[in-house]
Design a protein around this motif. Structure first.
Motif, PDB file in Angstrom:
ATOM      1  N   GLY A 165      41.198 148.944  50.206  1.00 32.68           N
ATOM      2  CA  GLY A 165      41.465 149.780  49.400  1.00 32.68           C
ATOM      3  C   GLY A 165      42.713 150.869  49.869  1.00 32.68           C
ATOM      4  N   ALA A 166      42.730 151.101  50.893  1.00 32.69           N
ATOM      5  CA  ALA A 166      43.780 152.039  51.483  1.00 32.69           C
ATOM      6  C   ALA A 166      45.172 151.465  51.262  1.00 32.69           C
ATOM      7  CB  ALA A 166      43.552 152.471  52.909  1.00 32.69           C
ATOM      8  N   LEU A 167      45.152 150.400  51.461  1.00 30.50           N
ATOM      9  CA  LEU A 167      46.519 149.416  51.169  1.00 30.50           C
ATOM     10  C   LEU A 167      46.913 149.417  49.803  1.00 30.50           C
ATOM     11  CD1 LEU A 167      46.261 146.422  53.445  1.00 30.50           C
ATOM     12  CD2 LEU A 167      47.608 148.318  53.585  1.00 30.50           C
ATOM     13  N   LEU A 168      45.895 149.755  48.668  1.00 27.71           N
ATOM     14  CA  LEU A 168      45.980 149.728  47.254  1.00 27.71           C
ATOM     15  C   LEU A 168      46.361 151.024  46.810  1.00 27.71           C
ATOM     16  CD1 LEU A 168      43.416 146.951  46.452  1.00 27.71           C
ATOM     17  CD2 LEU A 168      45.951 146.680  46.283  1.00 27.71           C
ATOM     18  N   ALA A 169      46.613 152.090  47.648  1.00 23.62           N
ATOM     19  CA  ALA A 169      46.738 153.432  47.199  1.00 23.62           C
ATOM     20  C   ALA A 169      47.957 153.498  46.508  1.00 23.62           C
ATOM     21  CB  ALA A 169      46.808 154.385  48.263  1.00 23.62           C
ATOM     22  N   GLY A 170      48.182 154.233  45.418  1.00 23.61           N
ATOM     23  CA  GLY A 170      49.320 154.206  44.682  1.00 23.61           C
ATOM     24  C   GLY A 170      49.600 153.422  43.290  1.00 23.61           C
ATOM     25  N   THR A 171      48.596 152.453  43.495  1.00 22.45           N
ATOM     26  CA  THR A 171      48.487 151.502  42.223  1.00 22.45           C
ATOM     27  C   THR A 171      47.162 151.683  41.363  1.00 22.45           C
ATOM     28  OG1 THR A 171      48.872 149.234  41.690  1.00 22.45           O
ATOM     29  CG2 THR A 171      47.248 149.563  43.343  1.00 22.45           C
ATOM     30  N   ASP A 172      46.848 150.858  40.321  1.00 20.41           N
ATOM     31  CA  ASP A 172      45.613 151.226  39.417  1.00 20.41           C
ATOM     32  C   ASP A 172      44.600 150.251  40.442  1.00 20.41           C
ATOM     33  OD1 ASP A 172      43.880 151.291  37.812  1.00 20.41           O
ATOM     34  OD2 ASP A 172      44.761 150.710  36.164  1.00 20.41           O
ATOM     35  N   ARG A 173      44.020 151.090  41.352  1.00 24.52           N
ATOM     36  CA  ARG A 173      42.829 150.398  42.296  1.00 24.52           C
ATOM     37  C   ARG A 173      41.736 149.959  41.227  1.00 24.52           C
ATOM     38  NH1 ARG A 173      42.241 153.946  47.685  1.00 24.52           N
ATOM     39  NH2 ARG A 173      42.234 155.751  46.148  1.00 24.52           N
ATOM     40  N   ASP A 174      41.597 150.703  40.161  1.00 27.33           N
ATOM     41  CA  ASP A 174      40.180 150.396  39.423  1.00 27.33           C
ATOM     42  C   ASP A 174      40.509 149.041  38.835  1.00 27.33           C
ATOM     43  OD1 ASP A 174      39.387 152.980  39.828  1.00 27.33           O
ATOM     44  OD2 ASP A 174      39.453 153.621  37.644  1.00 27.33           O
ATOM     45  N   ARG A 175      41.692 148.514  38.499  1.00 33.12           N
ATOM     46  CA  ARG A 175      42.009 147.344  38.208  1.00 33.12           C
ATOM     47  C   ARG A 175      41.905 146.124  39.270  1.00 33.12           C
ATOM     48  NH1 ARG A 175      41.177 145.969  33.457  1.00 33.12           N
ATOM     49  NH2 ARG A 175      42.599 143.927  33.997  1.00 33.12           N
ATOM     50  N   VAL A 176      42.626 146.589  40.546  1.00 37.80           N
ATOM     51  CA  VAL A 176      42.659 145.374  41.461  1.00 37.80           C
ATOM     52  C   VAL A 176      40.979 145.337  42.080  1.00 37.80           C
ATOM     53  CG1 VAL A 176      43.749 145.097  43.821  1.00 37.80           C
ATOM     54  CG2 VAL A 176      44.957 146.283  41.908  1.00 37.80           C
ATOM     55  N   LEU A 177      40.321 146.442  42.254  1.00 41.42           N
ATOM     56  CA  LEU A 177      39.135 146.445  42.970  1.00 41.42           C
ATOM     57  C   LEU A 177      37.977 146.059  42.030  1.00 41.42           C
ATOM     58  CD1 LEU A 177      39.344 149.635  45.136  1.00 41.42           C
ATOM     59  CD2 LEU A 177      39.683 147.112  45.689  1.00 41.42           C
ATOM     60  N   GLY A 178      38.372 145.540  40.655  1.00 39.09           N
ATOM     61  CA  GLY A 178      37.339 145.141  39.826  1.00 39.09           C
ATOM     62  C   GLY A 178      37.532 144.700  38.582  1.00 39.09           C
ATOM     63  N   GLY A 179      38.382 145.395  37.786  1.00 40.40           N
ATOM     64  CA  GLY A 179      38.950 145.033  36.292  1.00 40.40           C
ATOM     65  C   GLY A 179      39.375 143.844  36.282  1.00 40.40           C
ATOM     66  N   THR A 180      40.371 143.352  37.165  1.00 45.63           N
ATOM     67  CA  THR A 180      41.052 142.086  37.115  1.00 45.63           C
ATOM     68  C   THR A 180      40.194 140.916  37.303  1.00 45.63           C
ATOM     69  OG1 THR A 180      43.295 143.142  37.864  1.00 45.63           O
ATOM     70  CG2 THR A 180      43.091 140.786  37.836  1.00 45.63           C
ATOM     71  N   ALA A 181      39.470 141.094  38.111  1.00 44.42           N
ATOM     72  CA  ALA A 181      38.584 139.757  38.367  1.00 44.42           C
ATOM     73  C   ALA A 181      37.641 139.787  37.296  1.00 44.42           C
ATOM     74  CB  ALA A 181      37.704 140.367  39.943  1.00 44.42           C
ATOM     75  N   GLU A 182      37.032 140.922  36.721  1.00 46.53           N
ATOM     76  CA  GLU A 182      36.073 140.689  35.747  1.00 46.53           C
ATOM     77  C   GLU A 182      36.619 140.058  34.662  1.00 46.53           C
ATOM     78  OE1 GLU A 182      32.782 143.915  35.068  1.00 46.53           O
ATOM     79  OE2 GLU A 182      34.529 144.859  35.137  1.00 46.53           O
ATOM     80  N   GLY A 183      38.005 140.306  34.230  1.00 48.73           N
ATOM     81  CA  GLY A 183      38.625 139.633  32.977  1.00 48.73           C
ATOM     82  C   GLY A 183      39.097 138.374  33.313  1.00 48.73           C
ATOM     83  N   PHE A 184      39.497 137.994  34.495  1.00 50.41           N
ATOM     84  CA  PHE A 184      40.017 136.651  34.738  1.00 50.41           C
ATOM     85  C   PHE A 184      38.747 135.871  34.936  1.00 50.41           C
ATOM     86  CE2 PHE A 184      40.972 133.373  37.860  1.00 50.41           C
ATOM     87  CZ  PHE A 184      42.190 132.909  37.555  1.00 50.41           C
ATOM     88  N   TYR A 185      37.807 135.970  35.314  1.00 53.45           N
ATOM     89  CA  TYR A 185      36.569 135.103  35.656  1.00 53.45           C
ATOM     90  C   TYR A 185      35.463 135.330  34.405  1.00 53.45           C
ATOM     91  CZ  TYR A 185      38.044 133.682  40.353  1.00 53.45           C
ATOM     92  OH  TYR A 185      38.808 133.285  41.341  1.00 53.45           O
ATOM     93  N   GLY A 186      35.804 136.025  33.501  1.00 56.50           N
ATOM     94  CA  GLY A 186      34.948 136.330  32.233  1.00 56.50           C
ATOM     95  C   GLY A 186      33.425 136.567  32.818  1.00 56.50           C
ATOM     96  N   PHE A 187      33.397 137.469  33.553  1.00 58.61           N
ATOM     97  CA  PHE A 187      32.084 138.001  33.883  1.00 58.61           C
ATOM     98  C   PHE A 187      31.131 138.401  32.374  1.00 58.61           C
ATOM     99  CE2 PHE A 187      33.262 137.587  37.868  1.00 58.61           C
ATOM    100  CZ  PHE A 187      32.628 138.680  38.729  1.00 58.61           C
ATOM    101  N   SER A 188      29.933 137.752  32.489  1.00 53.21           N
ATOM    102  CA  SER A 188      29.115 138.185  31.195  1.00 53.21           C
ATOM    103  C   SER A 188      28.635 139.720  31.582  1.00 53.21           C
ATOM    104  CB  SER A 188      27.805 137.204  31.066  1.00 53.21           C
ATOM    105  OG  SER A 188      27.230 137.136  32.355  1.00 53.21           O
TER     106      SER A 188
END
Length: 276
Positions: A253-276
């Protein structure tokens, strides 16, 4: 937001077959079950996980899907199918696709003696079947050649969603930058290729790593992929060779400061793997 650990494992030494897992693996040479991970998720504030195969077998894939059925925190399973046998791959996809949490496939290509295994004709044919079924493909790469092959896969099957595990294992301990940096940048130019910020502490010095050792590699990935094609994972329990679960997650989380952490820490994986 939903926090997703996009890369974790379970294994059972009594029931599973893991040729790579021997007594000299230290802390890894024991059974790891959901009850071991759940308290770690709660302490770190992680809501869901992607459970990834650690053995090339139907038996393990079946076991992982059973665990996913029993534990709601598992949002998706990346299992295994025999990519060298396209006809059998088709049958396996038809069987596993009925399970709502079977979302992707991985093969331990870094254990294959053939460095070009990933681009064999049979494998490429099977990957086309994955693409047609809407399944994803995790690439666990070790050799520079493996990372080059990611581009071949992406261009051959532009509808196949591919994710590079562990940023392709950069040689952090030795402070190597090239050819990794140029190859990762080339792979990132393919719009269907994603990457995981995972498994980095174990590529650094296990006993003496620092956040700053990891920073340039993560910043390069963020620059090349952006938050919409980057996801974060713990690589637990493998990460225990260098750090505990909470430390890995806090450092990520600290290393991702300055980017859209909400995406990297959750949203991208949800979209990529198609969570139900």
């Amino acid at each position: 937001m939903v926090i997703v650990d996009a890369h974790q494992h379970f294994w059972d030494l009594e029931t599973g077959g893991y040729p790579w897992l021997t007594p000299d693996a230290g802390v890894l040479y024991r059974t790891y079950r959901p009850e071991d991970l759940r308290p770690e998720l709660e302490r770190a504030g992680v809501d869901r996980t992607v459970l990834v195969q650690a053995a090339d077998s139907y038996a393990e894939t079946d076991a992982l899907l059973a665990l996913a059925d029993a534990h709601d925190f598992v949002g998706a399973v990346v299992g295994w199918v025999p990519l060298l046998r396209p006809d059998e791959t088709a049958e396996a996809i038809a069987r596993y696709a009925r399970h709502p949490k079977f979302r992707g496939v991985r093969h331990l290509i870094h254990d294959e003696p053939d460095p070009d295994w990933l681009v064999r004709d049979e494998v490429l044919e099977s990957l086309g079947l994955l693409a047609s079924a809407g399944l994803t493909f995790d690439v666990v790469s070790l050799l520079p050649r493996h990372l080059d092959h990611v581009v071949t896969l992406a261009e051959r099957h532009p509808s196949l969603k591919i994710v590079i595990d562990h940023l392709s294992k950069p040689r952090i301990k030795d402070r190597q930058w090239e050819p990794w940096a140029a190859q990762l940048a080339r792979a990132a130019r393919c719009p269907n290729v994603y990457a995981k910020v995972s498994g980095l502490v174990t590529e650094a010095d296990h006993r003496d790593w620092t956040v700053e050792d990891l920073r340039p590699y993560v910043e390069h990935a963020v620059e090349r992929f952006g938050p919409d094609r980057l996801m974060a994972g713990s690589d637990w329990p493998v990460a225990l060779l260098a750090a505990d679960y909470r430390t890995v997650w806090e450092v990520t989380g600290a290393l991702l400061a300055g980017t859209d952490r909400d995406r990297v820490l959750g949203g991208t994986a949800e979209g990529f793997y198609g969570f139900s």
